[in-house]
Design a protein around this motif. Structure first.
Motif, PDB file in Angstrom:
ATOM      1  N   ARG A 124       0.789  -1.278  -0.068  1.00 38.74           N
ATOM      2  CA  ARG A 124      -0.088   0.134  -0.133  1.00 38.74           C
ATOM      3  C   ARG A 124       0.787   1.176  -0.093  1.00 38.74           C
ATOM      4  O   ARG A 124       0.828   2.166  -0.891  1.00 38.74           O
ATOM      5  CB  ARG A 124      -0.889  -0.056   1.284  1.00 38.74           C
ATOM      6  CG  ARG A 124      -2.066  -0.907   1.045  1.00 38.74           C
ATOM      7  CD  ARG A 124      -2.590  -1.300   2.395  1.00 38.74           C
ATOM      8  NE  ARG A 124      -1.639  -2.241   2.968  1.00 38.74           N
ATOM      9  CZ  ARG A 124      -1.618  -3.672   2.856  1.00 38.74           C
ATOM     10  NH1 ARG A 124      -2.711  -4.064   2.184  1.00 38.74           N
ATOM     11  NH2 ARG A 124      -0.780  -4.523   3.034  1.00 38.74           N
ATOM     12  N   THR A 125       1.688   1.588   0.868  1.00 39.12           N
ATOM     13  CA  THR A 125       2.777   2.768   0.834  1.00 39.12           C
ATOM     14  C   THR A 125       3.377   2.837  -0.140  1.00 39.12           C
ATOM     15  O   THR A 125       3.305   3.949  -0.558  1.00 39.12           O
ATOM     16  CB  THR A 125       3.351   2.663   2.361  1.00 39.12           C
ATOM     17  OG1 THR A 125       2.643   2.072   3.551  1.00 39.12           O
ATOM     18  CG2 THR A 125       4.175   3.551   2.591  1.00 39.12           C
ATOM     19  N   ARG A 133      11.668   3.700   3.513  1.00 39.27           N
ATOM     20  CA  ARG A 133      11.134   2.765   4.376  1.00 39.27           C
ATOM     21  C   ARG A 133      12.317   1.897   5.002  1.00 39.27           C
ATOM     22  O   ARG A 133      13.070   1.584   3.976  1.00 39.27           O
ATOM     23  CB  ARG A 133      10.034   1.864   3.752  1.00 39.27           C
ATOM     24  CG  ARG A 133       9.709   0.770   4.607  1.00 39.27           C
ATOM     25  CD  ARG A 133       8.580  -0.079   4.461  1.00 39.27           C
ATOM     26  NE  ARG A 133       7.135   0.789   4.948  1.00 39.27           N
ATOM     27  CZ  ARG A 133       5.774   0.255   5.099  1.00 39.27           C
ATOM     28  NH1 ARG A 133       5.837  -0.810   4.558  1.00 39.27           N
ATOM     29  NH2 ARG A 133       5.156   0.992   5.321  1.00 39.27           N
ATOM     30  N   HIS A 170       5.185   6.191  11.269  1.00 37.87           N
ATOM     31  CA  HIS A 170       4.654   6.031   9.684  1.00 37.87           C
ATOM     32  C   HIS A 170       3.929   7.148   9.830  1.00 37.87           C
ATOM     33  O   HIS A 170       2.468   6.977   9.839  1.00 37.87           O
ATOM     34  CB  HIS A 170       4.193   4.572   9.877  1.00 37.87           C
ATOM     35  CG  HIS A 170       3.561   4.327   8.633  1.00 37.87           C
ATOM     36  ND1 HIS A 170       3.964   4.920   7.515  1.00 37.87           N
ATOM     37  CD2 HIS A 170       3.343   3.011   8.063  1.00 37.87           C
ATOM     38  CE1 HIS A 170       3.329   4.273   6.472  1.00 37.87           C
ATOM     39  NE2 HIS A 170       3.082   3.073   6.735  1.00 37.87           N
ATOM     40  N   GLN A 228       0.756   7.289   7.695  1.00 34.18           N
ATOM     41  CA  GLN A 228      -0.420   6.249   8.059  1.00 34.18           C
ATOM     42  C   GLN A 228      -1.057   7.018   9.087  1.00 34.18           C
ATOM     43  O   GLN A 228      -2.374   6.961   9.082  1.00 34.18           O
ATOM     44  CB  GLN A 228       0.205   5.061   8.560  1.00 34.18           C
ATOM     45  CG  GLN A 228      -0.838   3.879   8.967  1.00 34.18           C
ATOM     46  CD  GLN A 228      -1.607   3.234   7.756  1.00 34.18           C
ATOM     47  OE1 GLN A 228      -1.094   2.892   6.723  1.00 34.18           O
ATOM     48  NE2 GLN A 228      -2.860   3.119   7.960  1.00 34.18           N
ATOM     49  N   ARG A 260       4.967   0.942  14.623  1.00 28.78           N
ATOM     50  CA  ARG A 260       5.089   2.457  14.202  1.00 28.78           C
ATOM     51  C   ARG A 260       3.856   3.223  13.776  1.00 28.78           C
ATOM     52  O   ARG A 260       3.648   4.388  14.118  1.00 28.78           O
ATOM     53  CB  ARG A 260       6.225   2.584  13.042  1.00 28.78           C
ATOM     54  CG  ARG A 260       5.626   1.745  11.818  1.00 28.78           C
ATOM     55  CD  ARG A 260       6.820   1.608  10.888  1.00 28.78           C
ATOM     56  NE  ARG A 260       6.460   0.711   9.759  1.00 28.78           N
ATOM     57  CZ  ARG A 260       7.271  -0.062   9.004  1.00 28.78           C
ATOM     58  NH1 ARG A 260       8.669  -0.350   9.265  1.00 28.78           N
ATOM     59  NH2 ARG A 260       6.738  -0.656   7.940  1.00 28.78           N
ATOM     60  N   VAL A 261       2.883   2.363  13.329  1.00 31.77           N
ATOM     61  CA  VAL A 261       1.563   3.017  13.173  1.00 31.77           C
ATOM     62  C   VAL A 261       1.022   3.497  14.366  1.00 31.77           C
ATOM     63  O   VAL A 261       0.452   4.653  14.562  1.00 31.77           O
ATOM     64  CB  VAL A 261       0.449   1.886  12.408  1.00 31.77           C
ATOM     65  CG1 VAL A 261      -0.821   2.700  12.314  1.00 31.77           C
ATOM     66  CG2 VAL A 261       1.301   1.535  11.089  1.00 31.77           C
ATOM     67  N   ARG A 265      -1.851  -5.084  12.900  1.00 31.22           N
ATOM     68  CA  ARG A 265      -1.206  -6.618  12.673  1.00 31.22           C
ATOM     69  C   ARG A 265      -0.265  -7.078  13.628  1.00 31.22           C
ATOM     70  O   ARG A 265       0.513  -6.474  14.362  1.00 31.22           O
ATOM     71  CB  ARG A 265      -0.463  -6.683  11.433  1.00 31.22           C
ATOM     72  CG  ARG A 265       0.022  -7.822  10.865  1.00 31.22           C
ATOM     73  CD  ARG A 265       0.679  -7.569   9.445  1.00 31.22           C
ATOM     74  NE  ARG A 265       1.821  -6.867   9.618  1.00 31.22           N
ATOM     75  CZ  ARG A 265       3.056  -7.147   9.751  1.00 31.22           C
ATOM     76  NH1 ARG A 265       3.295  -8.498   9.883  1.00 31.22           N
ATOM     77  NH2 ARG A 265       4.090  -6.105   9.641  1.00 31.22           N
ATOM     78  N   GLN A 281       2.879  -8.270  14.508  1.00 29.66           N
ATOM     79  CA  GLN A 281       4.105  -8.116  13.547  1.00 29.66           C
ATOM     80  C   GLN A 281       5.237  -8.978  13.991  1.00 29.66           C
ATOM     81  O   GLN A 281       6.324  -8.723  14.463  1.00 29.66           O
ATOM     82  CB  GLN A 281       4.515  -6.502  13.593  1.00 29.66           C
ATOM     83  CG  GLN A 281       3.642  -5.489  13.086  1.00 29.66           C
ATOM     84  CD  GLN A 281       3.234  -4.534  13.850  1.00 29.66           C
ATOM     85  OE1 GLN A 281       3.697  -3.647  13.400  1.00 29.66           O
ATOM     86  NE2 GLN A 281       2.473  -4.590  14.859  1.00 29.66           N
ATOM     87  N   ARG A 326       8.804  -8.492  13.552  1.00 32.61           N
ATOM     88  CA  ARG A 326       9.718  -7.478  14.648  1.00 32.61           C
ATOM     89  C   ARG A 326       9.883  -7.933  15.907  1.00 32.61           C
ATOM     90  O   ARG A 326      10.261  -7.207  16.813  1.00 32.61           O
ATOM     91  CB  ARG A 326       8.718  -6.140  14.457  1.00 32.61           C
ATOM     92  CG  ARG A 326       8.820  -5.454  13.073  1.00 32.61           C
ATOM     93  CD  ARG A 326       8.080  -4.264  13.122  1.00 32.61           C
ATOM     94  NE  ARG A 326       7.945  -3.787  11.839  1.00 32.61           N
ATOM     95  CZ  ARG A 326       6.605  -3.148  11.447  1.00 32.61           C
ATOM     96  NH1 ARG A 326       6.056  -2.320  12.363  1.00 32.61           N
ATOM     97  NH2 ARG A 326       6.224  -2.995  10.216  1.00 32.61           N
ATOM     98  N   PRO A 332      -4.291  -1.033   9.259  1.00 29.38           N
ATOM     99  CA  PRO A 332      -3.562  -0.432   8.475  1.00 29.38           C
ATOM    100  C   PRO A 332      -2.968  -1.386   7.213  1.00 29.38           C
ATOM    101  O   PRO A 332      -2.632  -0.887   6.114  1.00 29.38           O
ATOM    102  CB  PRO A 332      -2.054   0.022   9.104  1.00 29.38           C
ATOM    103  CG  PRO A 332      -2.254  -0.874  10.334  1.00 29.38           C
ATOM    104  CD  PRO A 332      -3.646  -1.271  10.622  1.00 29.38           C
ATOM    105  N   GLY A 333      -3.383  -2.690   7.274  1.00 30.38           N
ATOM    106  CA  GLY A 333      -2.963  -3.709   6.433  1.00 30.38           C
ATOM    107  C   GLY A 333      -1.486  -4.013   6.464  1.00 30.38           C
ATOM    108  O   GLY A 333      -0.666  -2.945   6.943  1.00 30.38           O
TER     109      GLY A 333
HETATM  110  C1  NCD Z   1       1.967  -0.791   8.328  1.00 29.76           C
HETATM  111  C2  NCD Z   1       3.674  -0.986   8.101  1.00 29.76           C
HETATM  112  O1  NCD Z   1       4.104  -1.456   7.546  1.00 29.76           O
HETATM  113  O2  NCD Z   1       3.914  -0.298   8.976  1.00 29.76           O
HETATM  114  N1  NCD Z   1       1.514  -1.275   7.141  1.00 29.76           N
HETATM  115  C3  NCD Z   1       1.202  -0.256   6.375  1.00 29.76           C
HETATM  116  O3  NCD Z   1       2.223   0.532   6.018  1.00 29.76           O
HETATM  117  N2  NCD Z   1      -0.020   0.032   5.708  1.00 29.76           N
HETATM  118  C4  NCD Z   1       1.573  -2.100   9.200  1.00 29.76           C
HETATM  119  C5  NCD Z   1       2.144  -3.375   9.262  1.00 29.76           C
HETATM  120  O4  NCD Z   1       3.217  -3.766   8.778  1.00 29.76           O
HETATM  121  O5  NCD Z   1       1.552  -4.051  10.174  1.00 29.76           O
END
Ligand code: NCD
Length: 384
Positions: free
Chosen positions: A96-97, A146, A186, A189, A224-225, A278, A280, A283, A337-338
């Protein structure tokens, strides 16, 4: 290669904000601060430290690029970034980003160049600062970065800023936009999430979110979101509560300006929006996981996180099931955020259901990124 500067359209920044007394702020960006009449930051590295007025400048500009509930329109005038170059440097995966930055830049008339990291000199051991300063030396106007390391975008911004020295014929520093750095921020976002909540609750005229309560659920410690959401939403007046098991939502998260809760069923009926994160997994064991963050001491052991994130237990206590979503207030929305782990943090029926604003978030992401690129590149001045 000489880039065709003469073809560039001047970027006119709309005068949508008057902020008496606002000066340079600690937003971590070169050219920080809002002065009466507009936006003056040349880079966007995070939302922490941005004033409500600055956030509203961006959100109002993004609104100019959305055409009602279902569309993102072309820029109303001639493409304001025609002749400009935007480089995307994604050292970490993205769908997406990455694409929405590319769509945003191209809708504004800019050309997008994408560093294929997997086949770049990164594989020969080149550092991120060397990569960034070399891309800057090609005369790009903006770099969208990123990286899995927290702070990477700040480091890139400092590196290109330090090397920019017109007196030494090094040329100007490009705009740097953080597209997600480790567990830090982020910012685009956070902005698109604030926009989505404002739209759902009829706050698009003011972007004043006072009186709204937002829950951020799940793997907050790795997110980070969450940090960008908390910064934006609280600055705009919303109340934020982070919900999850103590290992993923430790008490120290409250130092970011939110409440902390561990019982989703108690919180859900009282919120106007829920942002589900999500889990993660990638991480959890990357070494950074053990570093205290979020105001210090918000860590926890990797082992604890693994235990808490065990899928079955997590789903049972914190997964957004249909039954849970049904207990939310009328008008309350569900966001993510996906990418979504369907059936883990959120059921498919909820992700695709009537409360879901997930695809609206994605659509708003384009308008937000248009606003960010336009305003940050515009703040560099017509000669840059
Ligand atoms: C997020 C990210 O990559 O920080 N997704 C996004 O940018 N839409 C969230 C995630 O990875 O879970």
């Amino acid at each position: 290669m000489t880039m065709a500067r003469s073809r560039r359209s001047p970027v006119t920044v709309p005068a949508v904000s008057t902020v008496p007394g606002a000066g340079a702020r600690d937003g971590g960006a070169r050219g920080a601060g809002v002065r009466p009449g507009g936006w003056t930051r040349t880079s966007l590295l995070g939302l922490e430290g941005l004033s409500a007025e600055e956030l509203r400048v961006l959100l109002h500009r993004a609104r100019a690029y959305t055409g009602g509930p279902d569309s993102v329109l072309e820029p109303e005038a001639s493409a304001p970034l025609r002749g400009r170059f935007v480089a995307t440097l994604f050292f970490e995966d993205s769908t997406r980003t990455r694409l929405s930055f590319a769509v945003a830049a191209q809708r504004l008339g800019a050309q997008v160049i994408d560093l294929a990291v997997a086949s770049s000199s990164v594989n020969k051991g080149e550092t991120i600062t060397d990569t960034a300063t070399n891309v800057n030396a090609m005369g790009v106007d903006a770099m969208v970065v990123r990286h899995r390391a927290s702070g990477a975008a700040v480091i890139v911004d400092r590196a290109v800023g330090a090397l920019a020295d017109p007196a030494r014929r090094r040329g100007p520093a490009c705009t740097v936009v953080n597209a997600g750095d480790g567990r830090h921020e982020h910012p685009t976002q956070g902005l698109l999430d604030a926009y989505t909540i404002a739209e759902a609750h009829q706050r698009l005229e003011t972007f004043d979110l006072s009186g709204l309560r937002v829950a951020i659920v799940g793997d907050v410690i790795s997110s980070r979101v969450a940090r960008s959401d908390i910064a934006a939403l609280t600055a705009l007046g919303a109340e934020v509560v982070c919900v999850g098991p103590p290992a993923l939502v430790p008490p120290a998260i409250a130092s970011l300006g939110c409440a902390v809760a561990h019982d989703l069923d108690a919180v859900l009926p009282g919120v106007d929006a829920v942002q589900v994160l999500r889990i993660q997994f990638e991480r959890h064991d990357d070494g950074e996981a053990r570093r205290p963050e979020g105001g210090g001491g918000a860590g926890g052991t990797g082992e604890a996180r693994r235990t808490a994130a065990s899928a079955r237990e997590f789903r049972e206590c914190f997964g957004l099931s249909e039954a849970r979503a049904a207990r939310m207030r009328p008008g309350a929305i569900v966001m993510h955020p996906g990418p979504i782990n369907r059936g883990l943090e959120m059921d498919a029926a909820v992700a695709d259901g009537p409360r879901s604003a997930v695809l609206r978030q994605v659509g708003h992401g384009v308008a937000i990124r248009m606003a960010v690129l336009e305003l940050c590149i515009g703040a560099r001045g017509p000669g840059a």
